[in-house]
Design a protein around this motif. Structure first.
Motif, mmCIF file in Angstrom:
data_model
loop_
_atom_site.group_PDB
_atom_site.id
_atom_site.type_symbol
_atom_site.label_atom_id
_atom_site.label_comp_id
_atom_site.label_asym_id
_atom_site.label_seq_id
_atom_site.Cartn_x
_atom_site.Cartn_y
_atom_site.Cartn_z
ATOM 1 N N UNK A 140 0.815 -1.211 0.000
ATOM 2 C CA UNK A 140 0.000 0.000 0.000
ATOM 3 C C UNK A 140 0.848 1.258 0.000
ATOM 4 N N UNK A 141 2.026 1.203 0.632
ATOM 5 C CA UNK A 141 2.870 2.404 0.755
ATOM 6 C C UNK A 141 3.708 2.641 -0.497
ATOM 7 N N UNK A 188 7.332 -11.961 2.281
ATOM 8 C CA UNK A 188 7.552 -11.976 0.834
ATOM 9 C C UNK A 188 8.279 -10.735 0.360
ATOM 10 N N UNK A 189 7.854 -10.203 -0.787
ATOM 11 C CA UNK A 189 8.556 -9.083 -1.421
ATOM 12 C C UNK A 189 8.535 -7.837 -0.530
ATOM 13 N N UNK A 190 7.583 -7.796 0.400
ATOM 14 C CA UNK A 190 7.445 -6.602 1.254
ATOM 15 C C UNK A 190 8.647 -6.438 2.187
ATOM 16 N N UNK A 191 9.421 -7.512 2.303
ATOM 17 C CA UNK A 191 10.617 -7.460 3.155
ATOM 18 C C UNK A 191 11.709 -6.556 2.627
ATOM 19 N N UNK A 234 2.620 -7.084 -4.240
ATOM 20 C CA UNK A 234 3.469 -6.763 -5.388
ATOM 21 C C UNK A 234 4.470 -7.851 -5.745
ATOM 22 N N UNK A 235 4.482 -8.948 -4.987
ATOM 23 C CA UNK A 235 5.478 -9.985 -5.241
ATOM 24 C C UNK A 235 4.948 -11.091 -6.140
ATOM 25 N N UNK A 236 5.821 -12.092 -6.333
ATOM 26 C CA UNK A 236 5.436 -13.246 -7.142
ATOM 27 C C UNK A 236 4.394 -14.056 -6.360
ATOM 28 N N UNK A 237 3.278 -14.357 -7.021
ATOM 29 C CA UNK A 237 2.195 -15.065 -6.311
ATOM 30 C C UNK A 237 2.348 -16.566 -6.481
ATOM 31 N N UNK A 238 3.241 -17.098 -5.685
ATOM 32 C CA UNK A 238 3.427 -18.559 -5.694
ATOM 33 C C UNK A 238 4.044 -18.943 -4.348
#
Ligand SMILES: NC(=O)c1ccc[n+]([C@@H]2O[C@H](COP(=O)([O-])OP(=O)(O)OC[C@H]3O[C@@H](n4cnc5c(N)ncnc54)[C@H](O)[C@@H]3O)[C@@H](O)[C@H]2O)c1
Ligand SMILES: O=C(O)C[C@H](O)C(=O)O
Ligand SMILES: [Mg+2]
Length: 601
Positions: A140-141, A188-191, A234-238
């Motif tokens: 969201x940010x 996930x990608x939020x890291x 926003x990351x890979x959905x798997x």
């Protein structure tokens, strides 16, 4: 207190006596410069520069000095503080992060100056604990990307992708796969927020040039179902890649990085335990890398443990007699134990072994013993033999262990908030130590094993307290203050990185890490330590980092790992005294100031 005057003040004095910074070459003109946060000076471009770079008319006519720009930002920040009073902590923290992040995205020189000069106030916003909140809310940010993202979809492409990064030279990379972000789990990608925050600390504390840093997210999927179902994710959905497929991705990334920048240092950060240990073993002899959660944390904790011995007025050799209970047998807890056991072994001439020594290890299933079925191989050296335990057995709870052992130190790296509950803390009153120590090192704040107030009110006023996230000192109500230490690896990783860089070492050895920890352990005076102040104030972080960096350089020289950096070769490094090495390290720290821009085609 810092050993030298605050770095920022010292740098300011130095600047007064030196010439204007040298010119910086820029290949852009006009609005392209205004939109590049590295070159942009906002209203600070002098008129001659506006002419040279095609900026005339693109800015309001008045030229504002750097100092004035700085004050304007700080005034907006103070207004924001006023205007958000009464709102939730989360809202206030994110608002503060946003205003700082916006400044970063517009004008990096001003951002880093503001950060360095106000590090105590801003570290909790750009780093722990707010960075945790930012990661949780990252999708969201998200406004502008920072760093690079390598995903499972990029397999086979990384060797060319790495050349998409615009900077010719990269010295420091912080890499995560997002699988264990602080105590918040798989994000996930939020890291990506974590490498960004760590590298901001590298700039602030170690003076690594921000053009030479690279935050990296290795997105191999996530097992966080909520994120997989979030339309904004926003990351890979798997689900996460595992096994050889996973390792082949990390291998490819490491090869690509070192093909383009052979001497770049890679800090592995917030990997789940199995991959943290596996990748450290796999790469440490091949590349210049370290794992901050295992090795940086271990050094900071060891410095604190040695400090607790000094705080009792005991000689350091008494470390061998300290009973230490570690709650959390993950990458951090095991890293701490293995460094502490090595220290004990050195002090005792090699006679101690981990399992029958003074250390007790507890995980989510209780006290770890050799009776544990499916004992993690990394925990094996620290598992107690039940025959050596009186009145305790496999799986004993934290309260049972504390009551029985009466430890000098209770150290938490469990990631679970409140594990040191009132009963456990009260039991610490029976500790055999004159200054029982409670280290609630898990992050962020909600995940701390206890708060500072809980520790002082339940365990007593004579304790030493440290936490991974910042807490306010505690007013003990009798005119005395319960001092809160921040036992966070930020006191070591910047110095480990900078020292390694300036030594030109190709590997980061145990000796270099030990030197870093010992340097931090000896930083505080006896007077401070006896008051329960084990770590320096974060205001001193550049000074601490200069000392730690110099200790790392020295160790690299002693171990013949150093190959030199730039014009300074092994011989020059080897001929430097301790003080000269500290000055050398300090002198290599980048400091943000506008340089005259020169257009280059
Ligand atoms: N202060 C610092 O500098 C610093 C450095 C590194 C990690 N940390 C923090 O330490 C925490 C753990 O990190 P990690 O990488 O070791 O995580 P990890 O997931 O590898 O390990 C967590 C460990 O805690 C144990 N545990 C879980 N619940 C427990 C409970 N109720 N009682 C006892 N043990 C329990 C687990 O069994 C596991 O052994 C995180 O919150 C992280 O933010 C702090
Ligand atoms: O990020 C921090 O504040 C420390 C540590 O690396 C952690 O994972 O908690
Ligand atoms: Mg970490």
């Amino acid at each position: 207190m810092c050993k030298v005057v605050r770095f920022a003040a010292a740098a300011r004095l130095r600047r007064l006596s030196t010439a204007i910074p040298g010119p910086c070459k820029v290949q852009k003109r006009g609005t392209d410069i205004l939109h590049d946060p590295w070159f942009n000076k906002d209203t600070g471009f002098p008129l001659t520069e506006r002419d040279r770079l095609g900026l005339r008319g693109l800015l309001p006519p008045r030229v504002i000095s750097f100092e004035h720009q700085y004050d304007r930002f700080m005034n907006s920040y103070r207004s924001l503080e006023k205007n958000t009073r009464g709102q939730s902590d989360k809202f206030v923290s994110l608002s503060k992060w946003r205003i700082l992040n916006r400044l970063h995205d517009r004008n990096e020189i001003l951002y880093y100056r503001v950060l360095i000069d106000n590090i105590k106030e801003f570290a909790p916003i750009i780093y722990t604990p707010t960075v945790g909140l930012v990661c949780e809310n990252y999708s969201g940010l998200f406004r502008r990307p920072r760093g690079m993202y390598f995903s499972a979809k990029d397999k086979g492409e990384m060797m060319s992708m790495i050349y998409n990064w615009p900077s010719d030279q990269v010295d420091m990379i912080v890499l995560t796969d997002g699988s264990r972000i602080l105590g918040l789990g798989d994000l996930g990608v939020q890291g990506i927020g974590i490498p960004i925050g760590k590298l901001d600390m590298y700039v602030a504390a170690a003076g690594i040039n921000p053009r030479k840093i690279l935050p990296v997210m290795l997105d191999v999927g996530t097992n966080n179902q909520k994120l997989l179902e979030d339309p904004l994710y926003l990351g890979v959905r798997q689900p996460r890649w595992e096994g050889e497929a996973y390792l082949s991705i990390v291998d490819e990334f490491m090869e690509a990085v070192h093909t383009r920048w052979p001497k770049a240092i890679v800090q592995f950060e917030d990997f789940q335990m199995k991959w943290a240990f596996e990748t450290l073993k796999r790469y440490r002899e091949r590349f210049c890398m370290f794992n901050d959660d295992i090795q940086g944390t271990a050094g900071v904790a060891l410095a604190g443990l040695l400090g607790t011995v000094r705080s009792q007025g005991r000689p350091l050799s008494d470390f061998l007699k300290q009973k230490i209970v570690v709650v959390g047998a993950g990458s951090a807890g095991l890293g701490v134990l293995s460094m502490a056991v090595q220290a004990v072994s050195r002090m005792s001439g090699g006679s101690e072994t981990a399992a029958n020594s003074q250390f007790f290890l507890i995980d989510k299933d209780g006290l770890v013993t050799t009776e544990r079925s499916n004992l993690d191989p990394a925990a094996v050296p620290f598992a107690k033999n039940p025959r050596d335990l009186e009145g305790l057995s496999e799986g004993a709870s934290v309260i049972e262990v504390v009551k029985k052992v009466k430890p000098h130190v209770l150290l938490g790296l469990s990631g679970v908030g409140g594990v040191f509950n009132a009963e456990v803390l009260k039991a610490m009153r029976e500790s055999v130590s004159t200054k029982p120590a409670i280290f609630a090192m898990s992050n962020p704040t909600m995940n701390a094993e206890c708060t500072a107030i809980e520790a002082f009110s339940h365990a007593g006023e004579n304790i030493v307290f440290a936490s991974g996230s910042p807490f306010e000192n505690v007013d003990l109500g009798n005119g005395e203050v319960g001092h809160v230490n921040q036992a966070n690896n930020m006191y070591l990783f910047p110095g480990i990185g900078l020292g390694t860089l300036l030594s030109g070492a190709r590997h980061i050895t145990d000796g270099m890490l030990r030197a870093a920890a010992e340097c931090l352990a000896s930083y505080m005076t006896d007077e401070d330590v006896q008051k329960g102040i084990l770590y320096p104030s974060i205001d001193c972080i550049r000074d601490v980092t200069a000392e730690v960096g110099a200790a790392v350089v020295h160790a690299a020289v002693a171990e013949k790992q150093a190959e030199g950096h730039g014009d300074v070769g092994f011989k020059e490094l080897a001929n430097m005294s301790k003080e000269e090495t500290v000055e050398y390290v300090r002198g290599n720290m980048w400091y943000p100031e506008y340089c005259p821009l020169v257009h280059e085609k």
